[in-house]
Design a protein around this motif. Structure first.
Motif, short mmCIF file in Angstrom:
data_model
loop_
_atom_site.label_atom_id
_atom_site.label_comp_id
_atom_site.label_asym_id
_atom_site.label_seq_id
_atom_site.Cartn_x
_atom_site.Cartn_y
_atom_site.Cartn_z
N THR A 224 0.81 -1.21 0.00
CA THR A 224 0.00 0.00 0.00
C THR A 224 0.85 1.26 0.00
O THR A 224 0.66 2.16 -0.82
N PHE A 225 1.79 1.32 0.94
CA PHE A 225 2.64 2.50 1.06
C PHE A 225 4.11 2.10 0.98
O PHE A 225 4.50 1.05 1.48
N ALA A 226 4.93 2.97 0.39
CA ALA A 226 6.36 2.70 0.29
C ALA A 226 7.05 2.90 1.63
O ALA A 226 7.95 2.15 2.00
N THR A 227 6.64 3.94 2.36
CA THR A 227 7.22 4.24 3.66
C THR A 227 6.12 4.51 4.67
O THR A 227 4.98 4.82 4.30
N ASP A 228 6.46 4.46 5.94
CA ASP A 228 5.46 4.63 6.99
C ASP A 228 4.88 6.04 7.00
O ASP A 228 3.72 6.25 7.34
N ASP A 229 5.67 7.04 6.65
CA ASP A 229 5.22 8.42 6.70
C ASP A 229 4.86 8.98 5.31
O ASP A 229 4.83 10.19 5.10
N GLU A 230 4.56 8.09 4.38
CA GLU A 230 4.28 8.50 3.00
C GLU A 230 3.13 9.50 2.91
O GLU A 230 3.22 10.52 2.20
N LEU A 231 2.03 9.21 3.59
CA LEU A 231 0.87 10.10 3.51
C LEU A 231 1.19 11.48 4.07
O LEU A 231 0.77 12.50 3.52
N GLY A 237 -1.19 14.80 5.79
CA GLY A 237 -2.02 14.14 6.79
C GLY A 237 -1.19 13.61 7.94
O GLY A 237 0.04 13.56 7.88
N ALA A 238 -1.89 13.21 8.99
CA ALA A 238 -1.20 12.75 10.20
C ALA A 238 -1.11 11.24 10.29
O ALA A 238 -0.35 10.71 11.10
N ARG A 239 -1.86 10.52 9.45
CA ARG A 239 -1.90 9.07 9.58
C ARG A 239 -0.66 8.41 9.01
O ARG A 239 -0.14 8.82 7.95
#
Length: 306
Positions: A224-231, A237-239
């Motif tokens: 889903t995401f490349a890194t944990d803080d991608e969003l 965003g904060a998620r």
């Protein structure tokens, strides 16, 4: 065993209809689109099972020749659906299958409850087709048509939003406290050697998953995401990835390196994930790390013959 990867995008697809980000704009301009995550699997090439039923299911089925009925008939090779979660992007396509003469749906107990109460797909399908619902449980293999065997793997307790509020389920319903809202599947074939693992929603690398991938030929997993803080980086965003129930690619790659052998393919790619955009500079920069782990990005329409 044959596996058709029908879709590889996270909920909303690529491009997402209401998103004008750079990635979605590029996908619109170039036609490099991805439909929402879904899989078809068969042990004998005749009896097929969907794993999840995406909102894009009709177009996905039409693009897969092995899933077409023989000329002049309505004898579909689809025998049923196995659900990995109750998320809308994994279940809305069930309504598309209402024309089937009969249908078997396999899901964990909390997901079954949600699909008959909070999001009543079960009652909605009942007037249209003969749907048989089956409860699956982690560690208990299910024998399916054509010699296919599916073993559920418990991967997390993240409920879909429509069931996250206590009002989404009946008061006191035990499904609200279950830890198997999200599962993966380990597929084997009776009397055969092929083994595959499908885990598009992976909150953490669990011991059960570690054992399942040890002797697998192919593992299709959460990208889903490349890194944990991608969003946070791309949308403000904060998620975090983990906060949304997804182990980021950067955090799963070390486990892949530790477990060499299988062919690893990342699926369920969010439109913010640079890996979703073929040929982008960001994807090219990540390619060496994936290659070192024996991993690649899954593509819509790929047929795997194990």
């Amino acid at each position: 065993m044959k596996i058709r990867i029908l879709g590889t995008a996270a909920g909303g697809g690529l491009p997402q209809w209401n998103c004008g980000c750079e990635g979605c704009a590029t996908a619109r301009r170039t036609g490099a689109v991805r439909s929402q995550d879904c899989l078809a699997v068969s042990a004998d090439g005749s009896a097929w099972y969907l794993v999840n039923a995406s909102p894009d299911l009709r177009s996905q089925l039409l693009a897969a020749p092995e899933l077409a009925p023989p000329p002049g008939t309505r004898a579909t090779p689809l025998r049923g659906v196995l659900l990995t979660s109750g998320e809308l992007d994994h279940t809305l396509g069930l309504v598309t299958l209402r024309e089937a003469a009969e249908l078997s749906v396999h899901a964990t107990a909390p997901v079954r409850t949600a699909l008959h109460e909070a999001f009543p797909v079960g009652p909605l399908l009942a007037p249209y087709t003969k749907a048989r619902w089956h409860t699956v449980a982690a560690g208990q293999p299910v024998e399916l048509a054509g010699g296919l065997v599916a073993e559920p793997l418990a991967l997390g307790g993240k409920r879909p939003r429509y069931a996250a509020d206590p009002a989404g389920l009946p008061a006191g319903d035990p499904a609200a406290e279950r830890a198997d809202w999200v599962v993966g599947y380990r597929f084997t074939e009776a009397g055969g050697r092929a083994r595959a693992v499908y885990a598009p929603g992976l909150a953490a690398w669990t011991p059960a998953l570690d054992r399942a991938v040890a002797d697998a030929d192919v593992v299709i997993l959460d990208g889903t995401f490349a890194t944990d803080d991608e969003l946070a980086e791309r949308t403000g965003g904060a998620r975090t990835s983990r906060g949304m129930g997804h182990l980021a690619v950067a955090d799963s790659l070390p486990h892949l390196v530790r477990r060499p052998g299988p062919r690893y393919l990342y699926t369920h790619l969010n439109n913010t994930n640079p890996l979703a955009h073929r040929g982008s500079p960001e994807a090219a920069a990540l390619a060496p790390a994936l290659a070192a782990a024996g991993a690649a990005v899954a593509e819509d329409g790929t047929l795997l013959d194990l």
